[in-house]
Design an enzyme around this catalytic site. Structure first.
Site, mmCIF file in Angstrom:
data_model
loop_
_atom_site.group_PDB
_atom_site.id
_atom_site.type_symbol
_atom_site.label_atom_id
_atom_site.label_comp_id
_atom_site.label_asym_id
_atom_site.label_seq_id
_atom_site.Cartn_x
_atom_site.Cartn_y
_atom_site.Cartn_z
ATOM 1 C CD GLU B 57 39.566 82.381 -40.594
ATOM 2 O OE1 GLU B 57 38.878 81.650 -41.351
ATOM 3 O OE2 GLU B 57 39.351 83.592 -40.455
ATOM 4 C CB SER B 80 37.762 90.501 -40.265
ATOM 5 O OG SER B 80 37.255 90.481 -38.942
ATOM 6 C CB CYS B 82 33.082 84.529 -39.281
ATOM 7 S SG CYS B 82 33.262 82.746 -38.980
#
Lengths: 148, 148
Positions: B57, B80, B82
């Site tokens: 990301e 998902s 962190c």
């Protein structure tokens, strides 16, 4: 701990001033081991590198290189860490954070304390002056840096 | 929205596979505008660049360059996010996150939803396969990447 909190903050303040001298946002940080070993230091590089991902804390973290564990490390930063940098501290289980000031901006330090991170705020006048001057002079760049 | 969630995820999966082909941790991400415009894409570069700050990301966010606002953007990620990457999403007011899977690892997506971010989890078999294989083959690198 062989270095005082104030002595560790000095490294972050030097980084913030370096950033200011480059025309950037004056936020600096440094990652230490609890024995006082400096692992890495850095400063916000949004303006200098056109890099929005480079906050003071993430730049110090990057410059420290890969570490097997962060439990015995301390993140020292001139300003209360934003959610991005607070998330970094929590995810990597950095044990403590020393904050120059939390008046100009208050990020996630209370959330970190609630999640077991040792949080120290020093109310350092140098840090307050650096940020308040920058926010007054460059509100647009500051708002960009915190996603406002 | 002119692109489906699945179509946006495809870009993140391509990045994850690229990371895997480089010998890295197979997590990819992409930042889109809600109108389907791709702003940036990237993947975890811990191994390739020895850079612990480069998660999927954050790499996509960096590659998107400076943006004045993120409210109309969507972060798409194969896994998902962190706490570090969740903090990024929250700080910059990224409006939505589309997640390939949250079975191999569950980060801060519930916290993001509680704080007004639109969260979609796709349970994508490609993402589950990429991560479960990597975690089985390289548990040490994976634990390093999430600070365990």
């Amino acid at each position: 701990m062989t270095l005082s909190a104030q002595a560790m903050l000095d490294a972050a303040v030097e980084e913030a001033r370096l950033g200011a001298s480059e025309g950037g946002i004056p936020i600096g940080a440094a990652l230490f081991r609890t024995d006082g070993t400096l692992l890495g230091r850095g400063h916000n590089r949004r303006v200098q590198d056109d890099d929005p991902s480079s906050h003071g804390e993430t730049d110090a973290f990057r410059n420290a290189g890969r570490q097997r564990t962060y439990r015995d490390t301390i993140m020292v930063t001139t300003l209360s860490p934003c959610w991005y940098c607070s998330g970094l501290i929590r995810q990597f289980n950095i044990g403590a954070v020393i904050i120059g000031e939390a008046q100009s901006f208050s990020g996630g330090h209370e959330w970190l304390a609630e999640n077991g991170v040792s949080v120290t705020i020093l109310d350092d006048p140098r840090c307050i002056d650096l940020m308040s001057t920058f926010i007054t002079d460059h509100p647009d760049i500051w708002n960009e840096d915190i996603g406002e």
